[in-house]
Write a protein that holds these residues in place. Structure first.
Motif, PDB file in Angstrom:
ATOM      1  N   GLU A  97       0.827  -1.204   0.000  1.00 50.44           N
ATOM      2  CA  GLU A  97       0.000   0.000   0.000  1.00 50.44           C
ATOM      3  C   GLU A  97       0.863   1.256   0.000  1.00 50.44           C
ATOM      4  N   SER A  98       2.024   1.194   0.653  1.00 53.73           N
ATOM      5  CA  SER A  98       2.870   2.379   0.779  1.00 53.73           C
ATOM      6  C   SER A  98       3.452   2.855  -0.547  1.00 53.73           C
ATOM      7  N   ASN A  99       3.598   1.948  -1.531  1.00 45.43           N
ATOM      8  CA  ASN A  99       4.148   2.375  -2.829  1.00 45.43           C
ATOM      9  C   ASN A  99       3.203   2.064  -3.990  1.00 45.43           C
ATOM     10  N   TYR A 100       1.994   1.636  -3.672  1.00 43.02           N
ATOM     11  CA  TYR A 100       1.025   1.176  -4.677  1.00 43.02           C
ATOM     12  C   TYR A 100       0.808   2.222  -5.778  1.00 43.02           C
ATOM     13  N   GLU A 101       0.571   3.462  -5.390  1.00 39.15           N
ATOM     14  CA  GLU A 101       0.206   4.486  -6.364  1.00 39.15           C
ATOM     15  C   GLU A 101       1.380   4.949  -7.214  1.00 39.15           C
TER      16      GLU A 101
END
Length: 404
Positions: A159-163
């Motif tokens: 989630e921390s680097n998903y975008e």
């Protein structure tokens, strides 16, 4: 093609040569840091390479921990490449210098896999547990590319680097990466208590990758530890169907520093130890491998799925979630039709030029995967004849597959 008398070949082996590591990644499946109490000696490693060669191994990933912390790493690499095995080094990049890259080339190393988890240096450093590790990774990528080595960037999506994944893919392409491999976390080792992506978020990212692979060719954009990518790409009518598919125990396995053989680096189930039985005996006779080779033993949705031959579901994620490597893959959202019928690809012929291009792929297990993937794509598109144009559409980044 496979020998009908010996259909299962350890074509690809991931070899954790040491637990010693100079970083402390929170998701490390090996829980690397300190050297293991006993790690295979140089002589034992070279003897293992001899067995691999006789069994038909084509590609060997030398990793750790940090493999460059082993003093004999170049001896092992040179011996394996001298046997005609395609050698890839997996490193965090900290110890990669111009001298080290040149030594890799002299030893016959073909490619280097480097970890990079963010375009934000501080975020990467915090995750990898080492100051300036982002700078070291980027420096290593540049050094290896300048030396002529093929670089595979390894990223774990969370989630921390998903975008930022699309921007990270763009960044690595600008640096000249040969391939971008996006790993989906398996909760094992130090990562067993980390939050994995939800199945829905995983599915959305895989759909995104199916779109992005065309944009960034000739660089390969591929998913790892998410074999359902094949089913998703097929449904979308996209290429890349040669990518993924769980190979654990059928064409792939892992060897630990202590000599344990497991179906995959992310699975702790031990099929045997090379110091007690020998690698050949383990590969051919282990009950663990025998079970994994029988698609009809798969349970739940994976057992009923028409894509199980093409995909197979992640056996490691099934084991991490249920304690049973034959259970369904909990990260997959696909609901099969329930009749267990395998996806059939029939009546496909190859044009001479396309067949010649296929045959130029130097590694047989990759060539076989490419053939199956292209044929599945052609069937999905309603094409009965595979031309060079169909092959181009089917293989996003296809130019990479003719490297010799």
């Amino acid at each position: 093609m496979k020998n009908p008398n010996n259909p299962y070949i350890p074509s690809l082996i991931s070899w954790n040569l040491t637990k010693k590591c100079n970083l402390r990644c929170p998701h490390c499946y090996l829980e690397a840091g300190k050297k293991a109490e006993y790690e295979l000696s140089t002589e034992e490693c070279l003897g293992l390479v001899d067995e691999m060669k006789l069994l038909g191994t084509e590609m060997l990933i030398l990793t750790g921990g940090e493999p460059l912390l082993r003093k004999d790493i170049f001896d092992i690499a040179q011996y394996a490449s001298g046997q005609g095995i395609w050698v890839v080094m997996g490193t965090n990049g900290v110890l990669v210098t111009e001298k080290v890259a040149q030594k890799m080339i002299e030893c016959g190393v073909k490619g280097v896999a480097i970890s990079l988890d963010s375009i934000d240096p501080q975020k990467h450093n915090d995750f990898r547990g080492g100051p300036n590790s982002w700078e070291y990774s980027v420096r290593a990528l540049k050094i290896c590319r300048a030396a002529g080595l093929q670089v595979l960037v390894q990223t774990t999506v969370m989630e921390s680097n998903y975008e930022e994944i699309p921007r990270l893919i763009e960044f690595t392409r600008e640096l000249g990466a040969w391939s971008f491999n996006l790993y989906f976390l398996v909760q094992t080792g130090r990562g067993q208590h980390m939050n994995d992506l939800s199945p829905q978020r995983t599915h959305a990212m895989l759909e995104n990758l199916a779109e992005l692979q065309d944009r960034y060719r000739p660089m390969l954009v591929r998913s790892k530890c998410a074999p359902q990518f094949k089913q998703i790409a097929y449904e979308m009518g996209k290429g890349g169907l040669e990518s993924g598919g769980c190979m654990a125990g059928t064409e792939y396995c892992r060897i630990t520093p202590e000599g344990h053989v497991t179906p995959c680096p992310y699975m702790t189930v031990v099929a045997g130890n090379v110091l007690e039985q020998g690698f050949t005996e383990i590969w051919r006779t282990s009950p663990v491998f025998r079970e994994l080779r029988d698609l009809y033993k798969l349970q739940g949705r994976c057992g009923r799925c028409e894509f199980k031959e093409l995909c197979g579901g992640c056996r490691c994620r099934a084991y991490a979630a249920f304690g049973d490597y034959l259970q369904e893959d909990p990260a997959c959202t696909y609901q099969p039709d329930g009749n267990g019928r395998l996806l059939q690809v029939e009546g496909i012929v190859w044009a001479e030029a396309a067949r010649a291009r296929l045959e130029r792929i130097p590694i047989a297990f990759i060539r076989n995967k490419v053939q199956k993937g292209v044929e599945a794509y052609a069937q999905r598109q309603g094409a009965k004849r595979i031309t060079a144009e169909v092959m181009n559409e089917a293989l996003a980044g296809a130019e990479r597959y003719s490297v010799s």
